[in-house]
Design a protein around this motif. Sequence first.
Motif, PDB file in Angstrom:
ATOM      1  N   ARG A   1      10.010   2.128   4.558  1.00 59.35           N
ATOM      2  CA  ARG A   1      11.278   2.184   3.815  1.00 59.35           C
ATOM      3  C   ARG A   1      11.566   3.630   3.438  1.00 59.35           C
ATOM      4  NH1 ARG A   1      15.228  -0.516   1.666  1.00 59.35           N
ATOM      5  NH2 ARG A   1      15.957  -0.161  -0.446  1.00 59.35           N
ATOM      6  N   LEU A   2      12.773   4.089   3.753  1.00 59.48           N
ATOM      7  CA  LEU A   2      13.194   5.436   3.387  1.00 59.48           C
ATOM      8  C   LEU A   2      13.867   5.419   2.022  1.00 59.48           C
ATOM      9  CD1 LEU A   2      14.727   6.663   6.766  1.00 59.48           C
ATOM     10  CD2 LEU A   2      12.439   7.091   5.869  1.00 59.48           C
ATOM     11  N   ARG A   3      13.802   6.549   1.346  1.00 60.99           N
ATOM     12  CA  ARG A   3      14.451   6.647   0.035  1.00 60.99           C
ATOM     13  C   ARG A   3      15.861   7.195   0.153  1.00 60.99           C
ATOM     14  NH1 ARG A   3       9.957  10.337  -2.346  1.00 60.99           N
ATOM     15  NH2 ARG A   3      10.078  10.976  -0.190  1.00 60.99           N
ATOM     16  N   THR A   4      16.173   7.898   1.212  1.00 62.45           N
ATOM     17  CA  THR A   4      17.487   8.498   1.373  1.00 62.45           C
ATOM     18  C   THR A   4      18.461   7.506   2.000  1.00 62.45           C
ATOM     19  OG1 THR A   4      18.720  10.364   2.268  1.00 62.45           O
ATOM     20  CG2 THR A   4      16.941   9.514   3.625  1.00 62.45           C
ATOM     21  N   SER A   5      19.716   7.591   1.587  1.00 61.89           N
ATOM     22  CA  SER A   5      20.750   6.741   2.185  1.00 61.89           C
ATOM     23  C   SER A   5      21.643   7.540   3.133  1.00 61.89           C
ATOM     24  CB  SER A   5      21.609   6.102   1.088  1.00 61.89           C
ATOM     25  OG  SER A   5      22.281   7.115   0.349  1.00 61.89           O
TER      26      SER A   5
ATOM     27  N   GLU B   1      15.314   1.199   6.484  1.00 63.71           N
ATOM     28  CA  GLU B   1      13.959   1.015   7.008  1.00 63.71           C
ATOM     29  C   GLU B   1      13.863   1.479   8.452  1.00 63.71           C
ATOM     30  OE1 GLU B   1      12.074  -2.658   4.490  1.00 63.71           O
ATOM     31  OE2 GLU B   1      12.896  -3.085   6.459  1.00 63.71           O
ATOM     32  N   LEU B   2      12.695   1.997   8.786  1.00 63.71           N
ATOM     33  CA  LEU B   2      12.362   2.354  10.157  1.00 63.71           C
ATOM     34  C   LEU B   2      11.155   1.537  10.574  1.00 63.71           C
ATOM     35  CD1 LEU B   2      12.487   6.261   9.972  1.00 63.71           C
ATOM     36  CD2 LEU B   2      14.300   4.709  10.711  1.00 63.71           C
ATOM     37  N   VAL B   3      11.132   1.141  11.831  1.00 64.93           N
ATOM     38  CA  VAL B   3       9.969   0.478  12.401  1.00 64.93           C
ATOM     39  C   VAL B   3       9.350   1.481  13.368  1.00 64.93           C
ATOM     40  CG1 VAL B   3       9.124  -1.455  13.764  1.00 64.93           C
ATOM     41  CG2 VAL B   3      10.998  -1.797  12.141  1.00 64.93           C
ATOM     42  N   LEU B   4       8.084   1.832  13.117  1.00 65.34           N
ATOM     43  CA  LEU B   4       7.400   2.862  13.894  1.00 65.34           C
ATOM     44  C   LEU B   4       6.245   2.271  14.681  1.00 65.34           C
ATOM     45  CD1 LEU B   4       7.074   5.557  11.092  1.00 65.34           C
ATOM     46  CD2 LEU B   4       8.865   5.379  12.791  1.00 65.34           C
ATOM     47  N   HIS B   5       6.039   2.780  15.886  1.00 61.90           N
ATOM     48  CA  HIS B   5       4.844   2.478  16.667  1.00 61.90           C
ATOM     49  C   HIS B   5       3.946   3.690  16.507  1.00 61.90           C
ATOM     50  CE1 HIS B   5       2.269   2.474  20.243  1.00 61.90           C
ATOM     51  NE2 HIS B   5       2.325   1.165  20.118  1.00 61.90           N
ATOM     52  N   VAL B   6       2.742   3.455  16.005  1.00 61.99           N
ATOM     53  CA  VAL B   6       1.813   4.549  15.714  1.00 61.99           C
ATOM     54  C   VAL B   6       0.565   4.360  16.565  1.00 61.99           C
ATOM     55  CG1 VAL B   6       0.528   5.721  13.897  1.00 61.99           C
ATOM     56  CG2 VAL B   6       2.697   4.612  13.360  1.00 61.99           C
ATOM     57  N   LEU B   7       0.147   5.436  17.217  1.00 62.30           N
ATOM     58  CA  LEU B   7      -0.985   5.397  18.135  1.00 62.30           C
ATOM     59  C   LEU B   7      -2.111   6.284  17.610  1.00 62.30           C
ATOM     60  CD1 LEU B   7      -1.880   4.538  21.063  1.00 62.30           C
ATOM     61  CD2 LEU B   7      -1.015   6.759  21.780  1.00 62.30           C
ATOM     62  N   GLY B   8      -3.320   5.775  17.666  1.00 63.64           N
ATOM     63  CA  GLY B   8      -4.485   6.599  17.416  1.00 63.64           C
ATOM     64  C   GLY B   8      -4.969   6.691  15.986  1.00 63.64           C
TER      65      GLY B   8
ATOM     66  N   ARG C   1      23.304  15.486  -3.653  1.00 65.29           N
ATOM     67  CA  ARG C   1      23.210  14.014  -3.793  1.00 65.29           C
ATOM     68  C   ARG C   1      21.996  13.468  -3.066  1.00 65.29           C
ATOM     69  NH1 ARG C   1      24.977   9.766  -0.687  1.00 65.29           N
ATOM     70  NH2 ARG C   1      25.236   7.845  -1.823  1.00 65.29           N
ATOM     71  N   ASP C   2      21.724  13.991  -1.864  1.00 65.04           N
ATOM     72  CA  ASP C   2      20.536  13.552  -1.107  1.00 65.04           C
ATOM     73  C   ASP C   2      19.269  13.862  -1.876  1.00 65.04           C
ATOM     74  OD1 ASP C   2      22.172  12.796   1.028  1.00 65.04           O
ATOM     75  OD2 ASP C   2      21.935  14.726   2.062  1.00 65.04           O
ATOM     76  N   ARG C   3      19.200  15.053  -2.472  1.00 65.26           N
ATOM     77  CA  ARG C   3      17.995  15.440  -3.211  1.00 65.26           C
ATOM     78  C   ARG C   3      17.821  14.603  -4.474  1.00 65.26           C
ATOM     79  NH1 ARG C   3      20.152  20.430  -2.372  1.00 65.26           N
ATOM     80  NH2 ARG C   3      20.145  20.910  -4.572  1.00 65.26           N
ATOM     81  N   GLU C   4      18.921  14.168  -5.081  1.00 67.98           N
ATOM     82  CA  GLU C   4      18.835  13.326  -6.288  1.00 67.98           C
ATOM     83  C   GLU C   4      18.264  11.943  -5.968  1.00 67.98           C
ATOM     84  OE1 GLU C   4      22.787  13.228  -7.819  1.00 67.98           O
ATOM     85  OE2 GLU C   4      22.710  15.313  -8.537  1.00 67.98           O
ATOM     86  N   GLU C   5      18.466  11.462  -4.743  1.00 65.78           N
ATOM     87  CA  GLU C   5      17.962  10.124  -4.369  1.00 65.78           C
ATOM     88  C   GLU C   5      16.449  10.062  -4.325  1.00 65.78           C
ATOM     89  OE1 GLU C   5      21.323   8.006  -1.637  1.00 65.78           O
ATOM     90  OE2 GLU C   5      19.873   9.290  -0.642  1.00 65.78           O
ATOM     91  N   LEU C   6      15.815  11.197  -4.039  1.00 67.71           N
ATOM     92  CA  LEU C   6      14.362  11.197  -3.956  1.00 67.71           C
ATOM     93  C   LEU C   6      13.775  11.399  -5.343  1.00 67.71           C
ATOM     94  CD1 LEU C   6      13.686  13.312  -0.767  1.00 67.71           C
ATOM     95  CD2 LEU C   6      14.159  10.896  -0.974  1.00 67.71           C
ATOM     96  N   PRO C   7      12.829  10.529  -5.728  1.00 63.69           N
ATOM     97  CA  PRO C   7      12.238  10.692  -7.077  1.00 63.69           C
ATOM     98  C   PRO C   7      11.338  11.891  -7.157  1.00 63.69           C
ATOM     99  CG  PRO C   7      11.374   8.722  -5.978  1.00 63.69           C
ATOM    100  CD  PRO C   7      12.363   9.359  -5.057  1.00 63.69           C
TER     101      PRO C   7
ATOM    102  N   ALA D   1       6.980   9.654   3.943  1.00 66.19           N
ATOM    103  CA  ALA D   1       7.575  10.051   2.659  1.00 66.19           C
ATOM    104  C   ALA D   1       7.513  11.570   2.486  1.00 66.19           C
ATOM    105  CB  ALA D   1       6.860   9.354   1.503  1.00 66.19           C
ATOM    106  N   GLY D   2       6.397  12.182   2.889  1.00 64.27           N
ATOM    107  CA  GLY D   2       6.285  13.635   2.819  1.00 64.27           C
ATOM    108  C   GLY D   2       7.268  14.331   3.737  1.00 64.27           C
ATOM    109  N   MET D   3       7.389  13.817   4.977  1.00 64.65           N
ATOM    110  CA  MET D   3       8.330  14.413   5.918  1.00 64.65           C
ATOM    111  C   MET D   3       9.765  14.235   5.431  1.00 64.65           C
ATOM    112  SD  MET D   3       8.837  13.845   9.995  1.00 64.65           S
ATOM    113  CE  MET D   3       7.240  14.529  10.349  1.00 64.65           C
ATOM    114  N   GLU D   4      10.058  13.051   4.898  1.00 71.80           N
ATOM    115  CA  GLU D   4      11.395  12.784   4.364  1.00 71.80           C
ATOM    116  C   GLU D   4      11.716  13.778   3.239  1.00 71.80           C
ATOM    117  OE1 GLU D   4      13.879   9.029   2.501  1.00 71.80           O
ATOM    118  OE2 GLU D   4      11.702   9.087   2.263  1.00 71.80           O
TER     119      GLU D   4
END
Length: 179
Positions: A105-109, A138-145, A173-179, A159-162
């Motif tokens: 789940r992403l925090r940004t809209s 939401e994103l659905v990711l395929h993660v390998l390894g 406004r985008d920065r305000e969405e992230l806690p 979350a860190g990359m976001e």
Amino acid sequence: MNPRLLVPHVFGRPVPLPLVGWLALVWVALWGEVSLGNVLGGLVAGLVVTWALPLPVLDPGIRIRPVALARLLAAFGWDLVASTARVVVWVVRPGPPPAEIVRVRLRTSSESMTVLIMIALSAVPGTLVVEAYAAERELVLHVLGLSGDVAGIVRTDVAGMEARIVAAFGTARDREELP
């Protein structure tokens, strides 16, 4: 340079000169011959098109902050190196590598921030965005390894990359969405 010089008004409508120049260049390229007539024809066509069919002013919702961008690039570079090494290890090992599907789940809209996040995630070896649900953020990711608590690790990494992407490119406004 004064922006009013690049977008003069003709009969009350804006005519962006850089766009007129680009359209004239395309016109000449389509005719395949550089001549005075083709260049003038391209300029006239560009003026008519930009005056008769004005483009709306678009704000892509992206701002560039150099310090935050440097942090993003450093972290992204480290992610590339670490992920590449992880994938290489699993390629040379016998047997299938661990693979997981993780819903994050992403925090940004912001659509532009979501697209940048998806591009960054897909560029990292071993991670692929399978689906994106804009309404649910939401994103659905395929993660390998990865092994262990894959979902927790992936959610923390995303979350860190976001946060880094929003800090580097997001609006207030985008920065305000992230806690």
